[in-house]
Design a protein around this motif. Structure first.
Motif, mmCIF file in Angstrom:
data_model
loop_
_atom_site.group_PDB
_atom_site.id
_atom_site.type_symbol
_atom_site.label_atom_id
_atom_site.label_comp_id
_atom_site.label_asym_id
_atom_site.label_seq_id
_atom_site.Cartn_x
_atom_site.Cartn_y
_atom_site.Cartn_z
ATOM 1 N N ILE A 77 6.796 -8.121 4.428
ATOM 2 C CA ILE A 77 7.467 -9.269 3.324
ATOM 3 C C ILE A 77 7.844 -10.371 3.946
ATOM 4 C CG2 ILE A 77 8.992 -9.529 1.555
ATOM 5 C CD1 ILE A 77 9.120 -6.591 1.048
ATOM 6 N N GLY A 78 8.453 -10.192 5.126
ATOM 7 C CA GLY A 78 9.140 -11.391 5.898
ATOM 8 C C GLY A 78 7.866 -12.223 6.837
ATOM 9 N N GLY A 127 5.375 -10.600 -0.757
ATOM 10 C CA GLY A 127 5.721 -9.365 -1.597
ATOM 11 C C GLY A 127 4.620 -9.195 -2.582
ATOM 12 N N ASP A 128 4.126 -10.185 -3.201
ATOM 13 C CA ASP A 128 3.125 -9.864 -4.404
ATOM 14 C C ASP A 128 1.833 -9.267 -3.524
ATOM 15 O OD1 ASP A 128 4.712 -10.811 -6.286
ATOM 16 O OD2 ASP A 128 3.555 -12.851 -6.205
ATOM 17 N N ALA A 129 1.413 -9.684 -2.567
ATOM 18 C CA ALA A 129 0.271 -9.065 -1.851
ATOM 19 C C ALA A 129 0.435 -7.417 -1.305
ATOM 20 C CB ALA A 129 -0.035 -10.101 -0.789
ATOM 21 N N ALA A 178 0.291 -5.387 -4.304
ATOM 22 C CA ALA A 178 -1.044 -5.113 -5.019
ATOM 23 C C ALA A 178 -1.571 -4.017 -4.147
ATOM 24 C CB ALA A 178 -1.853 -6.618 -4.731
ATOM 25 N N GLN A 179 -1.312 -4.107 -2.713
ATOM 26 C CA GLN A 179 -1.802 -3.011 -1.869
ATOM 27 C C GLN A 179 -1.038 -1.503 -2.466
ATOM 28 O OE1 GLN A 179 -2.342 -3.939 2.400
ATOM 29 N NE2 GLN A 179 -1.072 -5.692 1.858
ATOM 30 N N LEU A 180 0.201 -1.729 -2.667
ATOM 31 C CA LEU A 180 0.912 -0.446 -2.945
ATOM 32 C C LEU A 180 0.208 0.092 -4.387
ATOM 33 C CD1 LEU A 180 4.320 -1.483 -2.510
ATOM 34 C CD2 LEU A 180 3.432 0.442 -1.134
ATOM 35 N N ASN A 181 -0.175 -0.881 -5.261
ATOM 36 C CA ASN A 181 -0.811 -0.369 -6.299
ATOM 37 C C ASN A 181 -2.253 0.189 -6.269
ATOM 38 O OD1 ASN A 181 1.554 -0.999 -8.298
ATOM 39 N ND2 ASN A 181 0.925 -3.112 -8.334
ATOM 40 N N GLU A 182 -2.873 -0.306 -5.469
ATOM 41 C CA GLU A 182 -4.179 0.134 -5.058
ATOM 42 C C GLU A 182 -4.204 1.503 -4.290
ATOM 43 O OE1 GLU A 182 -7.996 -1.166 -2.341
ATOM 44 O OE2 GLU A 182 -6.166 -2.262 -2.175
ATOM 45 N N LEU A 183 -3.306 1.594 -3.663
ATOM 46 C CA LEU A 183 -3.092 2.958 -2.785
ATOM 47 C C LEU A 183 -2.700 4.072 -4.000
ATOM 48 C CD1 LEU A 183 -2.101 5.000 -0.460
ATOM 49 C CD2 LEU A 183 0.213 3.686 -0.713
ATOM 50 N N ASP A 184 -1.806 3.672 -4.786
ATOM 51 C CA ASP A 184 -1.227 4.682 -5.901
ATOM 52 C C ASP A 184 -2.398 4.916 -6.785
ATOM 53 O OD1 ASP A 184 0.409 6.174 -7.320
ATOM 54 O OD2 ASP A 184 1.059 4.400 -8.486
ATOM 55 N N ALA A 185 -3.304 4.114 -7.149
ATOM 56 C CA ALA A 185 -4.202 4.407 -8.062
ATOM 57 C C ALA A 185 -5.348 5.374 -7.313
ATOM 58 C CB ALA A 185 -5.115 2.878 -8.443
ATOM 59 N N TRP A 186 -5.698 5.006 -6.030
ATOM 60 C CA TRP A 186 -6.435 5.882 -5.180
ATOM 61 C C TRP A 186 -6.086 7.244 -4.870
ATOM 62 C CZ3 TRP A 186 -5.125 8.068 -0.741
ATOM 63 C CH2 TRP A 186 -6.025 8.600 0.287
ATOM 64 N N ALA A 187 -4.796 7.330 -4.877
ATOM 65 C CA ALA A 187 -4.080 8.693 -4.691
ATOM 66 C C ALA A 187 -4.042 9.661 -5.867
ATOM 67 C CB ALA A 187 -2.680 8.649 -4.141
#
Length: 314
Positions: free
Chosen positions: A45-46, A177-179, A182-191
C-alpha cells in the motif's frame, strides 16, 4: 580531463548519489508493522513513500516474540505502528511504552467480525478440549488475515491511516490500495473455485496450530488442531490421543504443520494415526524471500495448492 580530475569527478558524483539516496530515505514515512504478513500488506500500500520495519520477521512466531533493543529503537523512530489487533500482539503495549512511542497506531483488523474462541467448539471437535491455549488472545481468534476478504478491510484501514499522516500521498495510497484489493479479490475467487471442486465431506484438515478458523469458515473446510490458537504450550497426552482417534475414525489424510511450529508433535500424531504429514502450511508468518511464501498473496496460493493436494485423498 586528466585521470585525477576524472577520478575526482567520479567520486563527487558517487558522493552526490549517496546523499541523494539518503535524502530520499529520510523523506520516506517510517512505519513499523508488527509481523511479516502485515509488513508485506503495508509495503504494497505504501510503496515508495514509506519505509517499513517488521518486528516479527519471516518464519518467526509472534506468539512467543520477545522484543529486542533494535525493536524498541525502530518503534521510537516510527510515525505509524500497524498492528493486527484481536489480542495477537500481547507484547505491543510493553514495547510502545519502552520506546516512549507517541505516534499513531492503526489496528488493521478494526471493523472485522471476529470469530470467537468458544470452548464448546473445541469439545465438539475433540481437539485441545479443556486447554487454556487462548489465554493470550481472549475470546477472539486473531488470525483474521486467513480470509482474503478480511485483508480487503485491513487494506482500507491502512490506506486511511497512511493518508491521514501523509495527505500529499493520499492519492498514491488509494491507487495502491485499490490495486491490491483487486489482487485479493482475484485470489479469493480462484481459491473458491478450487475448493468448490471438492465435496465438502472431504474438506477435513489436521494442523498442529489452530490458526485456520477464518480460512475454514470462508472456504468451508473443517480444521482440527492439537494446539490451540497460541503456540506457546503443548497439548496433553489425552488431547493428542483423542485427536488420533478422530483422525482414524474420520479417515482424515490431510495432515500439516506450520512453518514456525515444531513438527515433532504432528510427526508423532502421524505415526500413531498411520497418516503421513504433508508439507508446511504458512499460518502466522511469511517464508524467507527464497521460499514458497514470501508475500501474503503467494502464501495464500501456496496454502490452497497444498491443501487441495491432500484433501483429495480424504
Amino acid at each position: 580531463m586528466t585521470f585525477n580530475r576524472f577520478g575526482r569527478a567520479l567520486l563527487g558524483l558517487a558522493a552526490a548519489l549517496v546523499l541523494s539516496q539518503s535524502a530520499a530515505a529520510a523523506d520516506k514515512l517510517p512505519v513499523v508493522a508488527s509481523f511479516s504478513i502485515l509488513g508485506d500488506i503495508v509495503a504494497n500500500i505504501g510503496g515508495d513513500r514509506i519505509a517499513v520495519t517488521t518486528l516479527v520477521g519471516p518464519d518467526q512466531d509472534a506468539h512467543v516474540f520477545q522484543p529486542a533493543p533494535d525493536n524498541i529503537k525502530a518503534v521510537s523512530r516510527a510515525r505509524l505502528v500497524v498492528v493486527n489487533g484481536l489480542g495477537f500482539e500481547g507484547w505491543m503495549e510493553r514495547l510502545t511504552q519502552a520506546a516512549n512511542y507517541r505516534g499513531d497506531m492503526v489496528v488493521a483488523s478494526a471493523g472485522i467480525k471476529a470469530r470467537e474462541r468458544v470452548e464448546e467448539e473445541h469439545e465438539e471437535s475433540g481437539a485441545h478440549a479443556g486447554h487454556d491455549h487462548d489465554h493470550h488472545h481472549g475470546k477472539d481468534d486473531p488470525h483474521a488475515w486467513q480470509d482474503p476478504q478480511n485483508v480487503v478491510l485491513y487494506t482500507r484501514n491502512i490506506v486511511a491511516a497512511l493518508s491521514k499522516l501523509d495527505p500529499a500521498g493520499a492519492a498514491v495510497y488509494r491507487k495502491n490500495g485499490d490495486a491490491y484489493i483487486a489482487q485479493l479479490n482475484e485470489l479469493d475467487a480462484w481459491a473458491a473455485r478450487q475448493f468448490a471442486q471438492i465435496p465438502e465431506a472431504k474438506r477435513k484438515v489436521i494442523t498442529s496450530h489452530d490458526a485456520f478458523e477464518y480460512f475454514g469458515a470462508h472456504y468451508k473446510l473443517r480444521f482440527l488442531a492439537a494446539q490451540g490458537v497460541s503456540t506457546d504450550s503443548e497439548p496433553s497426552a489425552k488431547e493428542v490421543a483423542t485427536l488420533i482417534r478422530q483422525i482414524r475414525s474420520e479417515k482424515i489424510k490431510a495432515l500439516f504443520f506450520e512453518n514456525m511450529s515444531n513438527p515433532k508433535l504432528l510427526q508423532q500424531i502421524g505415526r500413531e494415526s498411520g497418516v503421513s504429514a504433508g508439507g508446511k502450511l504458512y499460518a502466522d508468518a511469511l517464508s524467507q524471500a527464497g521460499g514458497p511464501a514470501p508475500t501474503y498473496l503467494a502464501l495464500m496460493r501456496y496454502n490452497v495448492t497444498q491443501l487441495l493436494e491432500k484433501i483429495r485423498l480424504n
